[in-house]
Design an enzyme around this catalytic site. Structure first.
Site, short mmCIF file in Angstrom:
data_model
loop_
_atom_site.label_atom_id
_atom_site.label_comp_id
_atom_site.label_asym_id
_atom_site.label_seq_id
_atom_site.Cartn_x
_atom_site.Cartn_y
_atom_site.Cartn_z
N ASN A 142 -2.00 -3.12 4.22
CA ASN A 142 -1.44 -4.42 4.09
C ASN A 142 -2.10 -5.20 5.06
O ASN A 142 -2.30 -5.16 6.58
CB ASN A 142 -0.12 -4.66 4.63
N HIS A 182 0.56 -10.16 -2.96
CA HIS A 182 0.27 -9.76 -1.55
C HIS A 182 0.55 -8.14 -1.83
O HIS A 182 1.59 -7.64 -2.11
CB HIS A 182 1.47 -10.60 -0.87
N CYS A 215 1.86 -13.39 6.51
CA CYS A 215 1.35 -12.78 5.20
C CYS A 215 1.02 -13.87 3.94
O CYS A 215 0.56 -13.69 2.88
CB CYS A 215 1.76 -11.48 4.73
C1 COA Z 1 8.82 0.53 5.63
C2 COA Z 1 9.22 1.03 4.31
C3 COA Z 1 7.94 1.40 3.60
C4 COA Z 1 10.14 2.06 4.48
O1 COA Z 1 10.57 2.68 3.28
P1 COA Z 1 11.93 2.56 2.81
O2 COA Z 1 12.19 3.44 1.64
O3 COA Z 1 12.61 1.42 2.69
O4 COA Z 1 12.47 3.73 3.98
P2 COA Z 1 13.57 3.65 4.90
O5 COA Z 1 13.77 2.38 5.62
O6 COA Z 1 14.99 4.13 3.97
O7 COA Z 1 13.44 5.08 6.10
C5 COA Z 1 13.70 6.28 5.65
C6 COA Z 1 13.39 7.19 6.96
O8 COA Z 1 12.04 7.14 7.05
C7 COA Z 1 11.73 7.17 8.47
N1 COA Z 1 10.19 6.77 8.22
C8 COA Z 1 9.78 5.60 8.85
N2 COA Z 1 8.42 5.40 8.74
C9 COA Z 1 8.08 6.64 8.65
C10 COA Z 1 6.68 7.30 8.48
N3 COA Z 1 5.67 6.69 8.66
N4 COA Z 1 6.61 8.73 8.13
C11 COA Z 1 7.92 9.23 7.83
N5 COA Z 1 8.95 8.77 7.87
C12 COA Z 1 9.17 7.56 8.38
C13 COA Z 1 12.63 6.07 8.84
O9 COA Z 1 12.69 6.40 10.15
C14 COA Z 1 13.86 6.54 8.04
O10 COA Z 1 14.50 7.76 9.03
P3 COA Z 1 16.01 7.74 9.01
O11 COA Z 1 16.76 7.44 7.67
O12 COA Z 1 16.01 9.05 9.71
O13 COA Z 1 16.18 6.42 9.99
C15 COA Z 1 9.82 -0.19 3.48
O14 COA Z 1 11.24 -0.55 3.86
C16 COA Z 1 9.29 -1.43 3.24
O15 COA Z 1 7.80 -1.26 3.01
N6 COA Z 1 9.52 -2.59 3.68
C17 COA Z 1 8.64 -3.85 3.64
C18 COA Z 1 7.71 -3.57 4.85
C19 COA Z 1 6.42 -5.00 4.55
O16 COA Z 1 6.19 -5.02 3.54
N7 COA Z 1 6.23 -5.45 5.80
C20 COA Z 1 5.31 -6.38 5.62
C21 COA Z 1 5.46 -7.92 5.23
S1 COA Z 1 4.35 -8.86 4.87
#
Ligand code: COA
Length: 310
Positions: free
Chosen positions: A265, A235, A112
């Site tokens: 993204n 980004h 990215c």
């Molecule tokens: C992925 C992301 C949105 C998750 O948000 P978060 O607030 O960190 O959520 P958490 O990791 O605390 O997960 C919370 C729960 O939601 C669940 N969950 C994950 N995806 C889900 C979805 N699409 N729908 C519902 N629940 C979901 C998880 O399983 C987790 O459950 P658990 O607590 O029972 O294990 C966030 O971590 C993020 O944006 N990270 C960066 C990702 C990124 O930018 N990647 C590309 C880089 S270029």
């Protein structure tokens, strides 16, 4: 000699995949996706559209916008982690399709942050006087490496392309400073096996810290401060990560680009797509100081401070 952006273009596939559509595919909800990521819908390229097809459409527009001919291009850099095939590169495919007979061509792999790596690489050739025009394309067909059964990643990504022509601009405009970086120890947090595998929490922490720091670093390198910034193009990975960089620069909401709600993204394509959208919306004007910042798998990051205009 100063390098700057002298032409732009973007391409987005027509097919829209909404959060409601995803609710039928994995155990998720529109509410969860919106509040955790800011994404409402994303574009998905059909089987008949591959990475090079999207890159070609964006590149054609950028060339036209710059008012040059394909034969004026000296170098093609394509930032992508989803090429049509391992080789030949997407850049070579574009070289042939565009008729850019004079151009050298290669792909840049920095996930990215790839578009930032491409821009900074192209800038060196322009400012050394070796090349006059460099085409930099950011393009991804992430839908082909997304596991549509994994709710952790399926809701995040989209397909699309953006392209710019780099050329010589007047002395007080163009790219003022840059920062590129990598931390291979974080490779395990975001990678592709067959599909994308991600440790969302670790990537989130890294992104919030690094995006903010890189913004400040490029301003310092250019001898500028937060107060000088007119517009931020981060980004488009997640609205909460983007908001953290905006707050670090103490910018009002309307001074940050936001396209993540429409396109998700799109990895290396997200920054150039956003440039085009903000120009069309009249939010970027000549002589504005713009900070662009990206991060991604690798881990990688990159930022530039650019004074807009030719
Ligand atoms: C992925 C992301 C949105 C998750 O948000 P978060 O607030 O960190 O959520 P958490 O990791 O605390 O997960 C919370 C729960 O939601 C669940 N969950 C994950 N995806 C889900 C979805 N699409 N729908 C519902 N629940 C979901 C998880 O399983 C987790 O459950 P658990 O607590 O029972 O294990 C966030 O971590 C993020 O944006 N990270 C960066 C990702 C990124 O930018 N990647 C590309 C880089 S270029």
């Amino acid at each position: 000699m100063k390098a700057g952006i002298v032409g732009i273009g973007r391409y987005l596939p027509e097919k829209i995949l909404t959060n409601a559509d995803l609710e039928k595919m994995v155990d998720t909800s529109d509410e969860w996706i919106r509040t955790r990521t800011g994404i409402e819908e994303r574009r998905i390229a059909g089987d008949d559209i591959d990475t090079s097809d999207m890159g070609y459409e964006a590149a054609k527009k950028a060339i036209e916008d710059a008012g040059i001919s394909p034969e004026d291009i000296d170098l093609i850099l394509v930032a992508t982690v989803t090429p049509d095939q391992p080789f030949p590169s997407v850049a070579c495919m574009l070289q042939e399709r565009l008729g850019a007979k004079k151009a050298a061509a290669m792909d840049v792999s920095a996930a990215c942050a790839g578009f930032m790596y491409g821009i900074v690489t192209g800038k060196q050739f322009i400012e050394s006087g070796v090349y006059k025009h460099v085409l930099v394309v950011g393009v991804e067909k992430l839908s082909k490496v997304t596991n549509w059964e994994d709710r952790n990643t399926a809701v995040l990504f989209g397909d699309g392309a953006g392209a710019v022509i780099l050329g010589q601009v007047s002395e007080n405009r163009g790219i003022l400073s840059f920062e590129l970086g990598a931390d291979g120890t974080g490779a395990k947090h975001l990678y592709q096996d067959e599909y994308i595998i991600m440790n969302g929490r670790e990537v989130f922490k890294f992104a919030v810290r690094q995006m903010g720091e890189s913004c400040i670093n490029v301003l310092e390198k250019a001898g500028l401060t937060k107060e000088d910034v007119d517009f931020l193009i981060p980004h488009q990975a997640n609205i909460r990560i983007m908001e953290a960089s905006r707050q670090r620069l103490e910018l009002p909401v309307e001074k940050m680009s936001k396209t993540v709600h429409k396109y998700g993204n799109t990895s290396a394509a997200s920054i150039p797509i956003s440039i085009v959208e903000e120009l069309e919306a009249g939010k970027i004007k000549d002589d504005d100081l713009i900070v662009m910042v990206g991060f991604g798998g690798g881990l990688t990051w990159g930022a530039i401070a650019i004074r807009w205009g030719k």
